[in-house]
Design an enzyme around this catalytic site. Structure first.
Site, mmCIF file in Angstrom:
data_model
loop_
_atom_site.group_PDB
_atom_site.id
_atom_site.type_symbol
_atom_site.label_atom_id
_atom_site.label_comp_id
_atom_site.label_asym_id
_atom_site.label_seq_id
_atom_site.Cartn_x
_atom_site.Cartn_y
_atom_site.Cartn_z
ATOM 1 N N CYS A 87 42.040 23.976 50.028
ATOM 2 C CA CYS A 87 43.147 24.923 49.996
ATOM 3 C C CYS A 87 42.873 26.019 48.959
ATOM 4 C CB CYS A 87 44.461 24.186 49.765
ATOM 5 S SG CYS A 87 45.934 25.159 50.180
ATOM 6 N N HIS A 196 44.419 19.378 53.619
ATOM 7 C CA HIS A 196 44.293 18.550 52.416
ATOM 8 C C HIS A 196 43.832 17.134 52.736
ATOM 9 C CE1 HIS A 196 46.234 21.157 49.308
ATOM 10 N NE2 HIS A 196 46.714 21.746 50.386
ATOM 11 N N GLU A 198 42.699 14.983 50.726
ATOM 12 C CA GLU A 198 43.070 14.067 49.654
ATOM 13 C C GLU A 198 44.455 13.481 49.856
ATOM 14 O OE1 GLU A 198 44.802 17.953 48.103
ATOM 15 O OE2 GLU A 198 43.351 17.230 49.574
#
Length: 227
Positions: A87, A196, A198
Site C-alpha cells: 500500500c 494488504h 499482512e
C-alpha cells in the site's frame, strides 16, 4: 539460521505492527527499522508497510522516499535485497524509482476498504514463489490513492516482461490501469502490492490465510540465495 526481515516504521505508519506479526507467523524474525536511522542492521529482506508516511503530505510516499533508511534500502535493493512495499510502501517504492509508474487518487474519489480477489500472474519473484500461476487469493484492500498508472510503453513493458505480479478480479476497487494490483522490478526482488497480505495471515482476523504466501515466499527465496 532464522531469517531476519526488517519492517520500517515511518511517522504515520499504521500497519508496521501487522507486517511484523505476519513475518513472525511465517517463521522469520521481524526486525523493527526506524525511518530516521540509515541502518538496516543486517536484515535479509525488508517490508515497507502501509499507512500514511509523513501524513502523505505533497504526494503519498514523496517525503518517505528521502528518509535516511531509504538511502540504504535503495542501495541494498539494487544489490538484490528482497523488498516488499505494501500500500503506502508501494507508493514509496514508486517515488524512489525502484518500481515504475505511480499510485494516484482512486478514480471514483472514495476510500475503498473491502476483501478483494486477486489473481497471481507472476510467481518468479522473491515474494510470490510459493503461489501457482493464475491462483486466485482473497486479500483485504484499503486505500484512497491506490490507482496504478503508467504510460502505455511502461505498461506494455511490464506485460511483456511478466512483471505484473497480481491483478484485481471481480471488480477493480480503484481504477488501476489494466487491473494491476502488484508489480515487480526486472530482477524480481522488489515487489509493490496495493492490497494488504499482512491482514490475511490468521483465521481469527483475516478473510483468508492467502496473504501468508507472500511472507513464506521470501523465506523460500532466501534459502535458495547464496550467502
Amino acid at each position: 539460521m532464522t531469517a531476519r526481515v526488517g519492517v520500517v516504521t515511518f511517522p504515520g505508519s499504521l500497519d508496521d505492527g501487522d507486517a511484523a506479526r505476519a513475518v513472525r507467523i511465517a517463521g522469520a524474525e521481524p526486525v523493527r527499522l526506524w525511518h530516521g536511522e540509515a541502518e538496516l542492521h543486517g536484515v535479509d529482506a525488508v517490508v515497507l508497510p502501509g499507512g500514511f508516511s509523513y501524513g502523505d503530505y505533497l504526494r503519498c510516499g514523496a517525503i518517505a522516499r528521502f528518509a535516511p533508511v531509504m538511502e540504504k534500502i535503495i542501495d541494498a535493493a539494487g544489490a538484490g535485497l528482497p523488498v516488499l512495499g505494501i500500500c503506502n510502501g508501494f507508493q514509496i517504492l514508486c517515488e524512489a524509482h525502484l518500481l515504475p509508474g505511480a499510485l494516484t487518487r482512486n478514480q471514483h474519489l472514495h476510500f475503498r476498504n473491502r476483501d478483494q480477489i486477486l489473481r497471481i500472474e507472476t510467481t518468479g519473484t522473491a515474494w510470490t514463489n510459493t503461489f501457482q500461476p493464475g491462483q486466485e487469493v482473497l486479500i483485504p484492500v484499503k486505500n484512497g490513492e491506490g490507482c496504478y498508472v503508467a504510460d502505455p510503453a511502461t505498461l506494455d513493458e511490464l506485460e511483456a516482461q511478466g512483471r505484473v505480479v497480481a491483478r484485481y478480479v471481480g471488480g477493480n476497487p480503484n481504477g488501476s490501469q489494466r487491473d494491476i494490483a502488484a508489480i515487480t522490478n526486472q530482477a524480481g526482488n522488489v515487489v509493490g502490492i496495493m492490497p494488504h497480505p499482512e491482514h490475511a495471515v490468521e483465521a481469527l482476523t483475516g478473510p483468508s490465510l492467502d496473504g501468508l504466501g507472500f511472507f513464506t515466499s521470501v523465506l523460500k527465496h532466501l534459502v535458495g540465495t547464496p550467502a
